[in-house]
Design an enzyme around this catalytic site. Structure first.
Site, PDB file in Angstrom:
ATOM      1  N   ASP A 242     -59.147 -65.916 -79.883  1.00 45.49           N
ATOM      2  CA  ASP A 242     -60.493 -66.477 -79.736  1.00 45.49           C
ATOM      3  C   ASP A 242     -60.936 -67.133 -81.042  1.00 45.49           C
ATOM      4  OD1 ASP A 242     -60.974 -65.770 -77.081  1.00 45.49           O
ATOM      5  OD2 ASP A 242     -61.808 -63.817 -77.615  1.00 45.49           O
TER       6      ASP A 242
ATOM      7  N   SER B 234     -57.256 -67.962 -66.274  1.00 47.23           N
ATOM      8  CA  SER B 234     -56.086 -67.881 -67.151  1.00 47.23           C
ATOM      9  C   SER B 234     -54.766 -68.084 -66.414  1.00 47.23           C
ATOM     10  CB  SER B 234     -56.081 -66.544 -67.892  1.00 47.23           C
ATOM     11  OG  SER B 234     -57.149 -66.473 -68.812  1.00 47.23           O
TER      12      SER B 234
ATOM     13  N   LYS C 272     -61.234 -55.516 -75.042  1.00 46.75           N
ATOM     14  CA  LYS C 272     -60.727 -56.075 -76.295  1.00 46.75           C
ATOM     15  C   LYS C 272     -60.620 -55.048 -77.422  1.00 46.75           C
ATOM     16  CE  LYS C 272     -62.137 -60.813 -75.283  1.00 46.75           C
ATOM     17  NZ  LYS C 272     -62.837 -62.031 -75.764  1.00 46.75           N
TER      18      LYS C 272
ATOM     19  N   SER D 231     -60.935 -65.074 -63.143  1.00 50.59           N
ATOM     20  CA  SER D 231     -60.249 -65.618 -64.318  1.00 50.59           C
ATOM     21  C   SER D 231     -59.406 -66.848 -63.978  1.00 50.59           C
ATOM     22  CB  SER D 231     -59.349 -64.553 -64.943  1.00 50.59           C
ATOM     23  OG  SER D 231     -58.605 -65.107 -66.019  1.00 50.59           O
TER      24      SER D 231
END
Length: 275
Positions: free
Chosen positions: A105, A19, A68, A17
């Site tokens: 998103d 992020s 999610k 990731s």
């Protein structure tokens, strides 16, 4: 009062990731001392216990696959878009200690597609019918697109999207995988949400509509064969990196309460990819 603030991205696998690169650059540029952002390996089944054990210093969590749906379930409240999509990529700690779920998103897709020139009335074709396809349906609704056609390998997967389409009030048409080249040739916008390699055989089969927008949610490897073919045909290209940045900007602002230094975050992401 908590002097240090923490945030992290959860998922499995998570070592890849980017992020932390984006958020940390944002903290530095915004002058947010005492903030840190890390990666936490976490499967969906592990997410509820992990979240329940977090202390008051935790401001928020970014959630990637496969957690999610679990993130939405663990939240005390959720944004209308997260509830409609049935998934959350963002958990925000509220002052009373409860967790609020959102799905940045969707807003991220709206941002990158708008930047690429997508306007109301566009005809959209979505390749794939998983979690990212759900966000694409919601984004298409917010952009007031005229129609959405979902091309999937499994017809039953498209049927699973129909409650989402109903919730966001978008007209959904199903198409067979074999019909993908024809669907692409008539679309104003094509969104690919399938795993790497799955769409590669289509690269030599599609006759693209010049001036169309092609958004591939992948960014590693990049460019994908489909993106290369689309760009050669005169399409405007949007990558998963564009979405990664856009959704992170939304998370940053919800976690910190300050405007995101988007340029600094984008530069850090570009540098990380180049390195």
């Amino acid at each position: 009062m908590v002097s240090t603030r923490r945030a992290a991205v959860l998922g499995k696998p998570i070592a890849h990731s980017l992020s932390p690169v984006i958020h940390t650059a944002g903290y530095v540029a915004a002058g947010l001392t005492g903030w840190s952002y890390t990666r936490i390996e976490c499967a969906a089944a592990e997410l509820p216990d992990l979240v329940a054990g977090l202390g008051p210093e935790w401001a928020g969590l970014s959630v990637t696959m496969p957690g999610k749906e679990a993130a939405l379930a663990v939240a005390d409240a959720a944004s209308p878009v997260a509830a409609a999509v049935g998934a959350a990529n963002t958990l925000v700690r509220r002052p009373d200690g409860s967790w609020y779920a959102d799905n940045t998103d969707v807003a991220g897709m709206v941002r990158v597609l708008t930047d690429a020139g997508v306007t109301a009335g566009a005809a959209v074709t979505v390749l794939g019918a998983g979690g990212t396809a759900r966000a694409a349906l919601a984004a298409a609704a917010q952009l007031a697109c005229s129609s959405v056609t979902v091309v999937a390998r499994r017809p039953e997967a498209v049927e699973e999207l129909r409650p989402v389409a109903h919730a966001v009030d978008v007209a959904l048409t199903a198409a067979r995988w074999a019909d993908a080249p024809r669907q692409f040739s008539t679309a104003d916008v094509v969104v690919s949400t399938v795993p790497k390699g799955v769409a590669d055989p289509l690269a030599d089969a599609v006759v693209w509509r010049s001036g169309a927008v092609f958004f591939d949610a992948l960014y590693d490897p990049w460019p994908t064969p489909l993106a290369t073919a689309a760009e050669a045909a005169g399409c405007r290209i949007v990558s998963g990196l564009d979405l990664l940045l856009a959704q992170a900007v939304g998370q940053f602002e919800q976690f910190t309460g300050v405007a995101a230094p988007r340029a600094a975050m984008a530069a850090a992401l570009a540098a990380a990819r180049a390195g």
